[in-house]
Write an enzyme that holds these catalytic residues in place. Structure first.
Site, PDB file in Angstrom:
ATOM      1  N   HIS A   4       9.567 -19.294 -42.118  1.00 59.78           N
ATOM      2  CA  HIS A   4      10.087 -20.622 -41.768  1.00 59.78           C
ATOM      3  C   HIS A   4      10.002 -21.589 -42.943  1.00 59.78           C
ATOM      4  CE1 HIS A   4      10.303 -24.484 -39.422  1.00 59.78           C
ATOM      5  NE2 HIS A   4      11.202 -23.768 -38.761  1.00 59.78           N
ATOM      6  N   ASP A  26      -1.884 -44.874 -42.806  1.00 59.21           N
ATOM      7  CA  ASP A  26      -2.366 -46.075 -43.499  1.00 59.21           C
ATOM      8  C   ASP A  26      -1.591 -46.387 -44.775  1.00 59.21           C
ATOM      9  OD1 ASP A  26      -4.264 -46.504 -41.556  1.00 59.21           O
ATOM     10  OD2 ASP A  26      -5.876 -45.492 -42.648  1.00 59.21           O
ATOM     11  N   ASP A  61      11.083 -21.925 -63.085  1.00 59.28           N
ATOM     12  CA  ASP A  61      10.437 -21.894 -64.403  1.00 59.28           C
ATOM     13  C   ASP A  61       8.963 -22.286 -64.386  1.00 59.28           C
ATOM     14  OD1 ASP A  61      12.806 -21.068 -65.471  1.00 59.28           O
ATOM     15  OD2 ASP A  61      13.372 -23.013 -66.301  1.00 59.28           O
ATOM     16  N   HIS A  66      15.647 -33.358 -38.456  1.00 58.96           N
ATOM     17  CA  HIS A  66      14.927 -32.103 -38.683  1.00 58.96           C
ATOM     18  C   HIS A  66      13.739 -32.326 -39.606  1.00 58.96           C
ATOM     19  CE1 HIS A  66      14.777 -27.752 -40.109  1.00 58.96           C
ATOM     20  NE2 HIS A  66      14.737 -27.649 -38.801  1.00 58.96           N
ATOM     21  N   LYS A  80      10.708 -23.519 -46.387  1.00 64.83           N
ATOM     22  CA  LYS A  80      11.891 -23.891 -47.170  1.00 64.83           C
ATOM     23  C   LYS A  80      11.364 -24.364 -48.524  1.00 64.83           C
ATOM     24  CE  LYS A  80      12.539 -25.287 -42.610  1.00 64.83           C
ATOM     25  NZ  LYS A  80      13.014 -24.078 -42.023  1.00 64.83           N
ATOM     26  N   LYS A 123      10.051 -33.501 -41.072  1.00 65.39           N
ATOM     27  CA  LYS A 123       8.655 -33.455 -40.651  1.00 65.39           C
ATOM     28  C   LYS A 123       7.886 -34.383 -41.583  1.00 65.39           C
ATOM     29  CE  LYS A 123      10.471 -29.419 -39.140  1.00 65.39           C
ATOM     30  NZ  LYS A 123      11.785 -28.887 -39.513  1.00 65.39           N
TER      31      LYS A 123
END
Length: 393
Positions: free
Chosen positions: A301, A126, A308, A119, A303, A121
């Site tokens: 979508h 380089d 603080d 899951h 996350k 991404k």
């Protein structure tokens, strides 16, 4: 009771933080995809890309074209897609014909790696620039077959330069080796969960944290637990699929009971089962003083979380059984950087525009509604217990 140390103080003992990282927050897919294409067009040596969804739409076609252009210039291009999240695409043949190297993680629903999915991404260009976040390779308005979203998804990624890129690269290489035919061992070093050097108040402190089903099974959960356990002032947490285990729920309630202003922003209207099951968890959180809002102005979508105004995380990990106990996920944690307050502003603005859950009204909901929520939550829990072999608690 003595005041808890700042969130950042404890995290330095748990993760490999490096300094002198240049980290830029990318909000919404449009900004992310522009940055990706620009990076691919500037690539000189190598592009590494791992994603759950690589859609056959305009965005997917643009990203695919940029990868092929890079390969035509002599850049080595390696791509990992998930067998369920992406499936079989016309791109695959085109990539092979143009010299791109492509591997699929768990091609079937149940395969070599059980039910788990990648899951994550991740993108590395380089070995100098990395992208990590929650944004798939899919149009902002693509809501699935025949579904067009009214607004772009609310989502984030980060673009990183500096020492943290080495950790993202190592994660990709480890995954690539897992997908090598005949792979049995761990020839690449595992991601280090230690700490390098002494870090003071210095812009660019960041750590990469990834979970898998081998040695880093609870890495992301522990990252959240450490930060929440040391929160002193405010927590801003946004997540689309919020059914964490008992430890995370307890950390949120304990923070609120210590007087921390805990704000929980939850996505709605994507999966009916979750819309029904998630509210079953509200009662104890509300009783402890957690402030909850449900966001449905657009598809949430992202996350992300901020503690603080010191600690922040951006990544692919939902706070549910699949992300915390089964799938391969990746987050970046940032300390003492202007990006932290920038992200907090995004979450706060969305929270203020969302529908607040009033504790009194919620407590007076009908017995029928309570029963539906309990049944949905129990059904989810039973299925997740089976899929995670009992690890989901």
């Amino acid at each position: 009771m003595p005041a808890a140390p700042a969130a950042g103080a404890t995290m330095k003992k748990f993760l490999l933080f490096t300094r002198d990282n240049d980290i830029r927050l990318l909000f919404l897919g449009q900004e992310y995809f522009r940055a990706l294409v620009a990076a691919f067009d500037a690539a000189r040596n190598e592009i590494l890309l791992e994603t759950y969804i690589f859609a056959d739409d305009e965005t997917g076609q643009n990203i695919s074209a940029a990868l092929i252009r890079a390969k035509a210039r002599g850049v080595a291009v390696r791509v990992i897609t998930d067998g369920v999240g992406t499936g079989k695409l016309p791109y695959f043949d085109h990539w092979r014909e143009n010299g791109l190297t492509h591997r699929v993680y768990n091609p079937h629903l149940f395969g070599k790696f059980g039910f788990s999915r990648t899951h994550r991404k991740l993108v590395v260009v380089d070995r100098e620039r990395a992208f990590v976040g929650g944004i798939n390779i899919i149009d902002d308005l693509n809501g699935g077959p025949g579904v067009k979203l009214p607004e772009p998804r609310w989502d984030f990624a980060v673009q990183c330069r500096g020492p943290i890129v080495e950790e993202v690269t190592a994660a990709f290489e480890h995954q690539w080796m897992r997908l090598t035919p005949g792979y049995l061992g761990h020839p690449f070093r595992l991601l280090r969960q230690g700490w390098r050097g002494r870090l003071g108040a210095h812009v660019g402190q960041a750590a990469f944290v990834a979970r898998d089903n081998l040695t880093n099974r609870r890495a992301i959960e522990k990252t959240y637990l450490r930060a929440l356990g040391r929160a002193r002032e405010a927590v801003w947490l946004a997540n689309p699929y919020f059914i964490p285990g008992r430890k995370l729920r307890s950390a949120l309630t304990q923070a609120a009971q210590r007087g921390v202003a805990v704000h929980l922003l939850i996505g709605r209207k994507e999966f009916h089962l979750l819309d029904t099951a998630v509210p079953w968890l509200y009662a104890k959180l509300l009783d402890a003083g957690v402030r909850i809002a449900e966001y449905d102005q657009r598809q949430l979508h992202g996350k992300v979380a901020v503690v603080d105004d010191v600690w922040a995380t951006v990544g692919s990990s939902n706070l549910d059984a699949l992300s915390l106990f089964l799938n391969h996920e990746a987050n970046v944690v940032i300390l003492d950087d202007p990006l932290v307050t920038e992200l907090r502003t995004h979450i706060r603005d969305a929270f203020e525009g969302a529908r607040r859950i009033d504790p009194d009204r919620f407590g007076k909901r009908s017995a029928v509604r309570r029963l539906r929520q309990w049944l949905a939550y129990r059904a989810y829990r039973v299925v997740m217990k089976l899929l995670t072999f009992g690890r989901y608690d």
